[in-house]
Design a protein around this motif. Structure first.
Motif, PDB file in Angstrom:
ATOM      1  N   ARG A 147       0.823  -1.216   0.000  1.00  0.00           N
ATOM      2  CA  ARG A 147       0.000   0.000   0.000  1.00  0.00           C
ATOM      3  C   ARG A 147       0.852   1.259   0.000  1.00  0.00           C
ATOM      4  N   TRP A 148       1.947   1.255   0.748  1.00  0.00           N
ATOM      5  CA  TRP A 148       2.858   2.402   0.692  1.00  0.00           C
ATOM      6  C   TRP A 148       3.392   2.590  -0.721  1.00  0.00           C
ATOM      7  N   GLN A 149       3.781   1.496  -1.348  1.00  0.00           N
ATOM      8  CA  GLN A 149       4.357   1.575  -2.689  1.00  0.00           C
ATOM      9  C   GLN A 149       3.343   1.977  -3.754  1.00  0.00           C
ATOM     10  N   ASN A 150       2.078   1.732  -3.490  1.00  0.00           N
ATOM     11  CA  ASN A 150       1.021   2.106  -4.444  1.00  0.00           C
ATOM     12  C   ASN A 150       0.581   3.560  -4.304  1.00  0.00           C
ATOM     13  N   ASP A 151       1.128   4.236  -3.300  1.00  0.00           N
ATOM     14  CA  ASP A 151       0.808   5.644  -3.082  1.00  0.00           C
ATOM     15  C   ASP A 151       1.903   6.504  -3.727  1.00  0.00           C
ATOM     16  N   ASN A 152       1.520   7.388  -4.645  1.00  0.00           N
ATOM     17  CA  ASN A 152       2.507   8.162  -5.390  1.00  0.00           C
ATOM     18  C   ASN A 152       3.419   8.998  -4.495  1.00  0.00           C
ATOM     19  N   ARG A 153       2.871   9.490  -3.398  1.00  0.00           N
ATOM     20  CA  ARG A 153       3.679  10.323  -2.503  1.00  0.00           C
ATOM     21  C   ARG A 153       4.763   9.510  -1.796  1.00  0.00           C
ATOM     22  N   TRP A 154       4.446   8.279  -1.431  1.00  0.00           N
ATOM     23  CA  TRP A 154       5.317   7.519  -0.542  1.00  0.00           C
ATOM     24  C   TRP A 154       6.142   6.433  -1.222  1.00  0.00           C
ATOM     25  N   ARG A 155       5.918   6.207  -2.507  1.00  0.00           N
ATOM     26  CA  ARG A 155       6.636   5.137  -3.201  1.00  0.00           C
ATOM     27  C   ARG A 155       8.151   5.355  -3.114  1.00  0.00           C
ATOM     28  N   ASP A 156       8.860   4.356  -2.604  1.00  0.00           N
ATOM     29  CA  ASP A 156      10.329   4.341  -2.518  1.00  0.00           C
ATOM     30  C   ASP A 156      10.920   5.432  -1.625  1.00  0.00           C
ATOM     31  N   VAL A 157      10.099   6.059  -0.785  1.00  0.00           N
ATOM     32  CA  VAL A 157      10.624   7.079   0.117  1.00  0.00           C
ATOM     33  C   VAL A 157      11.537   6.445   1.163  1.00  0.00           C
ATOM     34  N   LEU A 158      11.105   5.327   1.720  1.00  0.00           N
ATOM     35  CA  LEU A 158      11.938   4.587   2.673  1.00  0.00           C
ATOM     36  C   LEU A 158      12.447   3.339   1.977  1.00  0.00           C
ATOM     37  N   GLN A 159      13.764   3.260   1.835  1.00  0.00           N
ATOM     38  CA  GLN A 159      14.337   2.119   1.127  1.00  0.00           C
ATOM     39  C   GLN A 159      14.124   0.829   1.904  1.00  0.00           C
ATOM     40  N   LYS A 160      14.442   0.861   3.201  1.00  0.00           N
ATOM     41  CA  LYS A 160      14.213  -0.324   4.031  1.00  0.00           C
ATOM     42  C   LYS A 160      14.320   0.058   5.497  1.00  0.00           C
ATOM     43  N   ASN A 161      13.699  -0.758   6.333  1.00  0.00           N
ATOM     44  CA  ASN A 161      13.858  -0.690   7.782  1.00  0.00           C
ATOM     45  C   ASN A 161      14.308  -2.060   8.258  1.00  0.00           C
ATOM     46  N   ARG A 162      15.244  -2.048   9.202  1.00  0.00           N
ATOM     47  CA  ARG A 162      15.640  -3.290   9.843  1.00  0.00           C
ATOM     48  C   ARG A 162      15.561  -3.097  11.355  1.00  0.00           C
ATOM     49  N   SER A 163      14.867  -4.020  12.003  1.00  0.00           N
ATOM     50  CA  SER A 163      14.669  -3.948  13.446  1.00  0.00           C
ATOM     51  C   SER A 163      15.384  -5.106  14.136  1.00  0.00           C
ATOM     52  N   VAL A 164      15.697  -4.913  15.409  1.00  0.00           N
ATOM     53  CA  VAL A 164      16.412  -5.928  16.178  1.00  0.00           C
ATOM     54  C   VAL A 164      15.458  -6.976  16.741  1.00  0.00           C
ATOM     55  N   PHE A 165      14.378  -6.498  17.385  1.00  0.00           N
ATOM     56  CA  PHE A 165      13.437  -7.389  18.069  1.00  0.00           C
ATOM     57  C   PHE A 165      12.011  -7.122  17.631  1.00  0.00           C
ATOM     58  N   SER A 173      -3.016   8.206  17.189  1.00  0.00           N
ATOM     59  CA  SER A 173      -3.572   6.866  17.392  1.00  0.00           C
ATOM     60  C   SER A 173      -5.052   6.753  17.043  1.00  0.00           C
ATOM     61  N   LYS A 174      -5.794   7.858  17.171  1.00  0.00           N
ATOM     62  CA  LYS A 174      -7.237   7.801  16.907  1.00  0.00           C
ATOM     63  C   LYS A 174      -7.577   8.093  15.446  1.00  0.00           C
ATOM     64  N   LYS A 175      -6.569   8.390  14.645  1.00  0.00           N
ATOM     65  CA  LYS A 175      -6.814   8.677  13.238  1.00  0.00           C
ATOM     66  C   LYS A 175      -6.727   7.397  12.420  1.00  0.00           C
ATOM     67  N   SER A 176      -7.445   7.376  11.295  1.00  0.00           N
ATOM     68  CA  SER A 176      -7.378   6.233  10.394  1.00  0.00           C
ATOM     69  C   SER A 176      -6.031   6.232   9.680  1.00  0.00           C
ATOM     70  N   ARG A 177      -5.717   5.111   9.080  1.00  0.00           N
ATOM     71  CA  ARG A 177      -4.452   5.017   8.329  1.00  0.00           C
ATOM     72  C   ARG A 177      -4.389   6.093   7.253  1.00  0.00           C
TER      73      ARG A 177
END
Length: 236
Positions: A70-88, A173-177
């Motif tokens: 869904r992020w990638q299908n949005d013109n504003r957000w496509r490829d904005v964040l290359q990747k996230n890596r988390s520890v836990f 938190s109370k707002k929709s996506r």
């Protein structure tokens, strides 16, 4: 004998994973607490780092989870964040520890994550990246007394660039996506250090929806950054 930073019990350091396998100073965490953290392994979404073992196959599309599709299908957000890596994973124990660290202001708890955070950084990134912690607004900084993302970034033992500032915003938190995705960007470039053609890592405590990281990435890309990725302690 050592005293566990999290549960305060005494334990024999020789039985600690950190003592056995790390060449650096071991993290002051007993094996019991260490075992309650849920490391991320196996197949993951190539963008957000979510483990596919934790979601139904219907929420996966190729190498991406449904959220990232869904992020990638949005013109504003496509490829904005290359990747996230988390520890836990942000499991019940992780929530308890983050609450202790982030909301109750136990700054020293951060030392429990030094080895694992460094290991994740070395696995996915290298020293060519510019490290930028996600800032707090002045109001949130006053409430908490310290910026938890900055403290985590400092654990990496590498140069840190505090080049972003942040406006205060009501809780989302109370707002929709969709409402959150359309929220005005709260970040600005504070220090005019050139990021042109630089690869940047944003550091934060938790990846939940990914909106905060994408807002910060959007601002950095406008300034000419080559790419923006993220390193987070927990994956919600």
């Amino acid at each position: 004998m050592a005293n566990c930073l999290l549960c305060h019990s005494y334990y024999d350091e020789i039985n600690s994973w950190s003592t056995l396998f790390s060449l650096s100073e071991p993290d002051p965490v007993c094996p019991t607490c260490e075992g309650k953290f849920e490391s991320i392994d196996g197949e993951i979404c190539t963008i957000c780092g979510r483990p596919f073992s934790k979601i139904s196959t219907e929420y996966r599309e190729g190498d991406l989870c449904y959220d990232c599709v869904r992020w990638q299908n949005d013109n504003r957000w496509r490829d904005v964040l290359q990747k996230n890596r988390s520890v836990f994973l942000y499991n019940d124990f992780g929530k308890e520890i983050i609450s202790l660290y982030k909301f109750r202001g136990d700054y020293i708890v951060s030392n429990a994550f030094r080895t694992s955070l460094k290991h994740t950084f070395r696995t996915y990134y290298n020293s060519s990246y510019i490290i930028v912690p996600i800032p707090l607004s002045s109001e949130r900084l006053y409430e908490r007394g310290f910026n938890q993302a900055l403290v985590l970034a400092q654990l990496l033992g590498k140069p840190i660039h505090e080049i972003l500032s942040r406006n205060h915003l009501e809780k989302q938190s109370k707002k929709s996506r969709q409402e959150r995705m359309e929220t005005e960007n709260v970040f600005q470039i504070e220090d005019r250090v050139s990021v042109k053609e630089k690869s940047i890592i944003l550091v934060d405590d938790i990846y939940t929806t990914g909106l905060t990281l994408r807002h910060a990435a959007e601002v950095l890309l406008r300034e000419g950054a080559k790419s923006v990725s993220a390193l987070t302690l927990m994956r919600g």
